[in-house]
Design an enzyme around this catalytic site. Structure first.
Site, short mmCIF file in Angstrom:
data_model
loop_
_atom_site.label_atom_id
_atom_site.label_comp_id
_atom_site.label_asym_id
_atom_site.label_seq_id
_atom_site.Cartn_x
_atom_site.Cartn_y
_atom_site.Cartn_z
NE ARG A 9 -3.16 0.20 -0.28
CZ ARG A 9 -4.77 -0.13 -0.78
NH1 ARG A 9 -5.07 0.66 -1.64
NH2 ARG A 9 -5.35 -0.89 -1.13
CB THR B 175 -4.90 -5.76 8.86
OG1 THR B 175 -5.52 -4.86 8.75
CG2 THR B 175 -4.36 -6.00 10.91
CG HIS C 134 -6.92 -0.54 2.61
ND1 HIS C 134 -6.02 0.48 3.03
CD2 HIS C 134 -7.58 -0.36 1.56
CE1 HIS C 134 -6.45 0.86 1.35
NE2 HIS C 134 -6.96 0.89 1.20
CB CYS C 135 -1.64 -2.76 5.97
SG CYS C 135 -1.69 -0.99 7.28
CB ILE C 136 -0.66 -6.51 2.82
CG1 ILE C 136 -1.96 -7.28 3.37
CG2 ILE C 136 -0.19 -6.45 4.23
CD1 ILE C 136 -1.42 -8.63 2.87
#
Length: 354
Positions: free
Chosen positions: A99, A338, A340-342
């Site tokens: 992201r 989690t 969205h971050c990855i």
């Protein structure tokens, strides 16, 4: 892009909302043990599980150094992935947070051309060097896709912003105005760069991020657009919880915002999970870190049946017609992020010139 050349905004590009039709979701395969100290073991299989879910809806592109690809493919097959929809690219990375180190895609609403914007990345203010390989990911993805690339001399992470596709952008002062990002840039200069690079018109500023967030306040743990006129935001009713004042201030700011027609946004609320700790450290667990994909929404869960169920019901109401798919992220969030971050979504469109 030549620094003196036309900007994406001048050419008519804009960042689409995440619920727009997608060609693919991009991930960066996990390999850095220090990102999940003492708990890396289950993480590759968790990534494979997430990629497998996405592959049932659309293509998955994975930045994965050649030496890691055989092991990744084994885990993907074990997870039941639609392997024909998953493509591994020999793009070595320092870490896994696509992201933030991946390109932010823009699309021309008339021609359908997709392009990649490439912003500088410094691992959230230089916290986790090195990050040289991560900084090359936007250029590498643009090259394999054949997209034109617009490069900017501004540090910007995808998790620090959210858009509704019709001119509005949410972000936080704690992150974008942090001196560890762009210390010589004023708020006005940063707003101008966002408008020029992402084709947005209105920049809406929230304040701080949640407890445990090492990104200095990414908005994708706080508040997200769910429609052109709607925002879903986390609230913590427990006044003894350290997140309560942060999220209450955020909530009040959101009620003061106005869209392009001068109307207030519809604000819906998400619960926060009960605080999640590992080794006495509070982790940034948040249901707002969901990922919208074609026909579905992946929602992080934290082994809290009541709160997980309540959050899923809220998101089902926000995204009618999309299946809400829960993904256990209690191990994943020890890395301080989690779903969205990855991930980074790539809109559906065509390759253009430039």
């Amino acid at each position: 892009m030549d620094a003196s050349g036309p900007t994406p905004s001048a050419l008519g590009f804009r960042m689409p909302a995440e619920w727009s039709r997608q060609r693919a979701v991009w991930l960066s395969w996990p390999h850095k043990l220090d990102t999940w100290p003492g708990k890396f073991g289950p993480i590759p299989a968790k990534f494979a599980e997430i990629a497998a879910v996405i592959s049932r809806h659309e293509e998955v592109g994975i930045n994965c150094a050649a030496a890691l690809q055989a092991g990744a493919l084994t885990l993907l097959r074990d997870a039941g992935a639609e392997v024909a929809r998953i493509h591994l690219y020999d793009h070595p990375t320092n870490d896994t947070w696509c992201r933030d180190h991946g390109p932010i895609f823009v699309r021309h609403p008339e021609t359908g051309e997709v392009a990649a914007t490439d912003w500088r990345y410094n691992a959230w203010g230089g916290k986790y060097p090195p990050f040289d390989l991560d900084n090359r990911i936007p250029e590498r993805i643009a090259a394999v896709r054949g997209y034109r690339r617009f490069a900017f001399d501004l540090i910007l992470e995808g998790g620090s912003l959210d858009v509704n596709g019709v001119g509005d952008l949410l972000t936080t002062e704690a992150c974008l105005l942090n001196p560890n990002r762009n210390p010589t840039r004023s708020r006005g200069e940063i707003e101008t760069a966002l408008r020029e690079g992402l084709g947005v018109e209105r920049i809406h500023w929230l304040a701080d991020g949640i407890i445990g967030d090492d990104t200095d306040g990414h908005v994708d743990d706080l508040s997200r657009f769910f429609s052109p006129t709607g925002i879903v935001t986390c609230l913590e009713p427990n006044t003894a919880d350290a997140n309560h004042p942060i999220l209450q201030d955020n909530f009040e700011r959101l009620h003061g915002l106005r869209d392009g027609s001068g109307q207030p946004f519809e604000i819906r609320t998400l619960p926060m999970p009960e605080p999640c700790f590992h080794e006495d450290q509070q982790m940034p667990a948040s249901y707002a870190n969901f990922l919208i994909i074609n026909d579905a929404v992946l929602m992080p869960t934290f082994r809290q049946a009541d709160r997980d169920t309540e959050a899923a019901a809220v998101l089902a109401g926000c995204f009618p017609g999309r299946k809400v798919i829960p993904v256990d992220c209690l191990d994943l969030v020890w890395g301080l992020g989690t779903l969205h971050c990855i991930s980074q979504q790539e809109p559906e469109g065509r390759v253009g010139g430039g």
